[in-house]
Enzyme design. Structure first.
Site, PDB file in Angstrom:
ATOM      1  N   HIS A 119      16.746 -54.764 107.147  1.00 52.28           N
ATOM      2  CA  HIS A 119      17.103 -54.557 105.744  1.00 52.28           C
ATOM      3  C   HIS A 119      15.900 -54.638 104.810  1.00 52.28           C
ATOM      4  O   HIS A 119      16.062 -54.782 103.604  1.00 52.28           O
ATOM      5  CB  HIS A 119      18.174 -55.573 105.308  1.00 52.28           C
ATOM      6  CG  HIS A 119      19.488 -55.337 105.982  1.00 52.28           C
ATOM      7  ND1 HIS A 119      20.512 -56.248 105.974  1.00 52.28           N
ATOM      8  CD2 HIS A 119      19.941 -54.278 106.709  1.00 52.28           C
ATOM      9  CE1 HIS A 119      21.546 -55.769 106.655  1.00 52.28           C
ATOM     10  NE2 HIS A 119      21.217 -54.584 107.113  1.00 52.28           N
ATOM     11  N   CYS A 130       7.300 -42.222  93.555  1.00 53.95           N
ATOM     12  CA  CYS A 130       6.215 -41.764  94.422  1.00 53.95           C
ATOM     13  C   CYS A 130       6.198 -42.455  95.775  1.00 53.95           C
ATOM     14  O   CYS A 130       5.428 -42.077  96.665  1.00 53.95           O
ATOM     15  CB  CYS A 130       4.861 -41.921  93.735  1.00 53.95           C
ATOM     16  SG  CYS A 130       4.249 -43.629  93.671  1.00 53.95           S
TER      17      CYS A 130
END
Ligand SMILES: [Zn+2]
Length: 289
Positions: A119, A130
């Site tokens: 996770h 970006c």
């Protein structure tokens, strides 16, 4: 603190002694490090933020980062507990890797070498525009400069803090966000939110760990979320043994060969003593980073 019956620990040790095994850890692994388990038997119910809510609303981001800013002090300073250290030592007893649902980085901090952070990692921040990754500690400094009015050192009550670093904060509407240093874009913790898929390469790496091991040992997870439970189902399908060490019932209990209803720290310390044939107090803890 209860102690698992010696017979139960001996049975697990017997199963693991001549087999390779892989661990799947959850929130119960880190409760002894002061990180609350909001699905555990003693936890308060909390509604975690959904991925769609976070990316779709600047107010949700403001709320998240205001909470996270104040909760970071506890998460960011958590230390591995006896269970993490015992598990790192157990690499000498045919433990081939750790798949963790936790985002606290404590397995690696304790010295475990082969870890898949299913996770993600709360110590890293990712730019939604970006994709640039940067350190959460650096963001903490920048948020501090942008929000001198917020008391970072305010001590949050245990129940107010969640394991994903989220916490309850007051006056979050006034909280000022900062953007990506590369492009000014929106920042998200590099953790998988509820409603967000685990990256495919991580899932494949976790299945490769499973394929290379004989036994799957679940540590401190009630297996509520599918991202972890699918590995139990997969292991059951291949008819390989499953061991569950967890305080309280889990979704995988019916599939387990052995179950120890107890905490991870004490049980792993006993397992280490049994499998490595050394008294618990004779083993030196791994140095901290
Ligand atoms: Zn960016």
């Amino acid at each position: 603190m209860s102690v698992a019956s010696p017979a139960a620990v001996a049975a697990v040790a017997e199963l693991l002694r001549d087999r390779t095994w892989v661990a799947l850890s959850g929130a119960g692994m880190s409760t002894d490090s002061g990180i609350p388990d909001y699905r555990g038997p003693t936890s308060v119910r909390a509604t975690p933020m959904q991925y769609s809510e976070f990316v779709g609303s600047i107010d949700a981001q403001r709320r998240y980062w205001a909470r996270s800013y104040q909760g970071w002090r506890r998460i960011g300073h958590a230390q591995p507990n006896a269970g993490h250290h015992a598990l790192a030592d157990l690499e000498a007893a045919r433990l081939s890797g750790v798949i963790t649902q936790n985002v606290d980085g404590l397995h690696s901090a304790a010295g475990s070498r082969r870890v898949i952070n299913l996770h993600g990692d709360i110590a890293t921040v990712v730019c939604l525009e970006c994709g640039d990754r940067s350190a959460r500690s650096e963001l903490q400094r920048r948020l501090g400069w942008a929000n001198p009015q917020v008391d970072e050192l305010q001590r949050l009550d245990h129940a107010e803090l969640r394991p994903d670093g989220d916490a309850v904060a007051r006056d979050w509407q006034q909280f000022r966000l900062v953007g990506c240093l590369q492009c000014g874009g929106r920042l998200k913790p590099d953790v998988v939110f509820f409603g967000e898929a685990v990256p495919k390469d991580r899932v494949e790496a976790a299945y490769a760990f499973l394929a290379a091991a004989e036994v799957l040992v679940v540590l401190g997870s009630s297996l509520t979320v599918m991202s972890g439970f699918r590995f139990i189902r997969h292991q059951a399908k291949t008819q390989q043994p499953i061991v569950i060490i967890n305080r309280g019932p889990t979704r995988g209990d019916d599939l387990a060969s052995l179950k120890i209803d107890n905490g991870c720290s004490e049980t792993l310390a006993e397992l280490r003593a049994t499998l490595l044939d050394a008294p618990v107090d004779k083993l030196r803890a791994h140095p901290r980073e």
